[in-house]
Enzyme design. Structure first.
Site, PDB file in Angstrom:
ATOM      1  N   TYR A 181      47.077  32.123  42.679  1.00  0.00           N
ATOM      2  CA  TYR A 181      47.643  33.260  43.405  1.00  0.00           C
ATOM      3  C   TYR A 181      48.611  33.963  42.455  1.00  0.00           C
ATOM      4  CZ  TYR A 181      50.367  35.594  47.165  1.00  0.00           C
ATOM      5  OH  TYR A 181      51.020  36.496  47.960  1.00  0.00           O
ATOM      6  N   LYS A 207      43.494  34.928  43.732  1.00  0.00           N
ATOM      7  CA  LYS A 207      43.888  36.051  44.569  1.00  0.00           C
ATOM      8  C   LYS A 207      44.943  36.801  43.782  1.00  0.00           C
ATOM      9  CE  LYS A 207      46.832  37.287  48.422  1.00  0.00           C
ATOM     10  NZ  LYS A 207      47.848  36.801  49.381  1.00  0.00           N
TER      11      LYS A 207
END
Lengths: 316, 316, 316, 316
Positions: free
Chosen positions: A145, A173
């Site tokens: 992330y 992400k």
């Protein structure tokens, strides 16, 4: 569970919309269990492809561990395998991240997501070592992330490329809001079509998917999941007029509901206020934040009406 | 010239590709006049919609005023009205910006572009006042230039919206690399279809145009203008497969030619080196930078070959 | 315990040197209990005025809660009331901070120190509310900790001034390295001589004390506490020649031992390596960091010799 | 003039107070010649050790070249050799910096000061090369100017150490406000007692001088030069009680006069307003800034009274 089979049941790459669920609270440290049930059903009814809990939108780092575990349990029970559940385990303490992932695995979650530890500044080499040790300690697969505005650290393209070779690391992400970076990731990973590349901000999902990305998180899906699912599908089938029509609605929500105050907390507070106005759960925030007062709430109500979302008690 | 008719001959909005021309130099403070002629022809042959000189890619702020004026004169003479010429007048000193614009007007340039003054930190209100006074002092219309990584200042959406009401302010070039911001601009200006919204980085032009933007600058157009023109046209006609094919080439060039060293100057130095390898002009940099050495030059040569661009002396 | 009597036994203001103790580890998540005993004795033998555990130098946010509690217990037992023990409770989750403070109170610690929550960006008003609610939930008094390079948040002078009126908030440790800010704090709090103003970086303690501050933390006191105690005392008695002599030694250590690599972790890693070379405890780091290798260790050894500190096995 | 004798007449190091003179203006681009004369006399009457024009406080980068040259001429004529005049030549264009220095030399200025070029990001190696080429092109010696908040670039200690070996580079003015950096400079240059180390912000001069620095610039010396001169002298003779008394007055001015608005321009605007209230010259600002309105002016007037400085028309 051996690394080879971690995440065997997950699509590679993940494709579609994976909403970062807000955390319904009755008090700053007390979960709204009924709210969780309603919210999960509301989001799943929109046709999303998975659910991401305990992320930034979910105020994950602001919740006590007891509450995080309760949320994992209740969410997984409610979802009941209908879509994959991804659990944010970002923490400054390695052991706490691992414990949370172990708990998530037992509860039935499919994967974990982790941002770099966000107190100390770590070098890219230190981060790579951290991801290696973390992935090998987890019973479930891991998505990276990239959240530089929250962690102060940026995962360089080369670091991601090397992390993608760690067993159990399945994707990233990116919430950097830097699309040059996202395109560079796509370009660097073009020989790894199995590696998931999702974009965080809903305002960027259309272009991310049009140009080769696999989907997005889309916080707004807490309010109106079908909007973001439709946008993803339009982008995935290259229906550009429909993409532009839906993207315009996304921008209308983004530029109004998320900016009622000038504080950075206005994004989550606005979202929680909106979901509360839609009758799904309350708007209590975790510390150090507070729910909107009446004036801000009225603004959100008007913004929702303007966006075609009907607050409770409003006529169609 | 009255504000009412400033820029009367310019399309509103400007649409297409407006390359930020590099400045061909024989020495750090000596213009390569023949190089300017060849470069202008090379770029115009690619079908671009205008030419932007003395921007960041043109090392504008690094050039002496004498040289800036000479470049304006020679470029305008060479272009000879075939496309609009936009001149960068960004400066920390107001009077110097105005003088440069007056010179540009006399030379036949169609418009000026200006970033906020980049030494002192100015508030949004101070910037708005600055744009008002500057626009009213200029004989040609003005495009704003948002370049936070160079100026340390960000033009907020609301500031742009208000600046758009100043007579003579016709548009903005956004080089923030923040597409949420760019979409917010598009959304905020949707009732002003005449106001030009161009994106700076070539890596972002495809999505900018697909989602409503009017075009881009595209530094790479110094090397291969037709690539960016084709990309613009594909995006403008919503030909998504072609957009993806060309965007991939754009990313290949961007991730290689512009990153031969880790320095920030690698972008302009790489571009100048490439243009030099293509036989158009030399690679001399303005102070405080230096042209690449032999090792870096060889890397650029190989990157060009890989990108399908043929350096001089290489066989097809 | 009522707010009125919280911290009744603490000097107001605290004055002197309060070393931020490193955390001796046998493994990244395993405390070196014997090392803790030796280190506490080593530091206390230097004549320090208190001990600060679980701060930045103590890798507090990087340790599991179990280990943090164990460190609190062992440190308080070893100190046994000889000096006040301050415990870092900085956390992104409010409830975890409170729980840690409750544990610290039971273990006999005198006070807590807290930096703003370091994941989400909070406004100054939000931070003030957070400090109010936190202080009222704690059984021990609270010192604020301004650490912008770690938290991304800056406690403005006005915020500190208002926080100083919260019952139980007794002072601030400023690690911003911005002495204009520190002087502004001193100036703003000149009517509150009871409010403690300590400076974090040891390189700034001399001037802080010469110009009215109450003392410092001085990470280097893990290695050679008497140096920093002597410097504090020289500054407190305005012995400028001695201040300059000792400050020069402080700078010699700072510019060598803490910068063996270019990583930000070089500060704690260098300190732990040095303490290990002095035979006090091992140099194991908490995740995501690693202890120095042989080459870096040899550099630290030489730096210590040059600074007049004798590693184990070296002749005088 | 050969590098060997450049700056032969300057003390090495420079010691004392070298005020960064504000630029008196009748209009944003029109010098207040009579104001310059009065201001120079006002400052010199305070016993300063030199004068620094066209720096940040002097709005140097915001002035047209014509005006900069006029200011150099008039200042040098007025000073008439009583103290050294240092001229800020910071610019993004190398040639303009050189031209300005040549003009300054002819006008009788003793030295130039230069910050890194402030548009493009240059690496430390690029900056070192820039300083080498610049110093060799100048007819007068050069002082480096570290001003990261204005330039976005930081001169690393090692870069300064290497730049100190360039013929004609005589010292540095550090306005980073980072005293760890300043002490690191002092430590690194301890074998070069001839190399001048001045601190920019007046709030830091006391400690800089107490711990080995050579003096400061002190913008406030435009208002009350004797305060800063007295502070320098008290620090130089290690009179700590007097240092604290005067430093407290410095802080009172700094925390009031320079912060009447929240804008960054409040520092120069406040200073110009104050000097205007003292009857020395007007408060016109260069673009893109504006002088204070009546309300802010009244605040400055009250702050001056509180600081014991008497505005015109006020009774003692």
């Amino acid at each position: 569970m051996s690394p080879e089979i971690k995440g065997a049941s997950l699509p590679k790459p993940l494709r579609g919309v994976f909403p970062p669920m807000i955390t319904p609270l009755l008090a700053p440290d007390r979960l709204d269990a009924a709210g969780v049930e309603r919210l999960v059903e509301h989001i799943l009814a929109g046709g999303v492809n998975g659910l991401f809990i305990l992320g930034t939108t979910g105020e994950g780092p602001g919740l006590s561990y007891r509450l995080r575990r309760e949320l994992i349990d209740r969410t997984c029970r409610q979802v009941a395998g209908r879509v994959p559940v991804l659990v944010g385990i970002s923490d400054t303490a390695f052991g706490e991240s691992v414990d949370l992932a172990v708990h998530a695995c037992k509860a039935g979650a499919q994967a974990a997501a982790v941002a770099p530890p966000y107190y100390f500044d770590a070098s890219q080499a230190e981060l790579l070592g951290y991801f290696e040790r973390l992935a090998s300690a987890l019973p479930i697969p891991l998505y990276l992330y990239n959240a530089p505005s929250y962690t102060g650290l940026f995962l360089r393209v080369d670091t991601v490329r090397r992390a993608a070779q760690i067993p159990g690391v399945l994707g990233i992400k990116d919430s950097s809001s830097n699309m040059i970076y996202f395109h560079s990731l796509l370009h660097a990973m073009r020989d790894r079509p199995d590696f998931t590349l999702l974009v965080g901000p809903e305002e960027l999902m259309a272009e991310a998917v049009l140009l080769g990305g696999h989907g997005g998180m889309c916080g707004g899906a807490n309010m109106c999941p079908e909007l973001y699912v439709s946008l993803y599908q339009a982008a995935a089938r290259a229906d550009l007029p429909e993409v532009n029509r839906l993207h315009e609605r996304v921008m209308q929500i983004s530029t109004t509901v998320y900016h009622v105050t000038g504080d950075d907390s206005a994004y989550v507070a606005g979202m929680k206020c909106a979901v509360s106005l839609l009758g799904i759960c309350g708007d209590t925030m975790a510390e150090p934040f507070r729910a909107f007062g009446a004036a801000e709430r009225e603004q959100v109500r008007r913004h929702l009406m303007a966006a075609g979302l009907r607050p409770l008690g409003e006529r169609a």
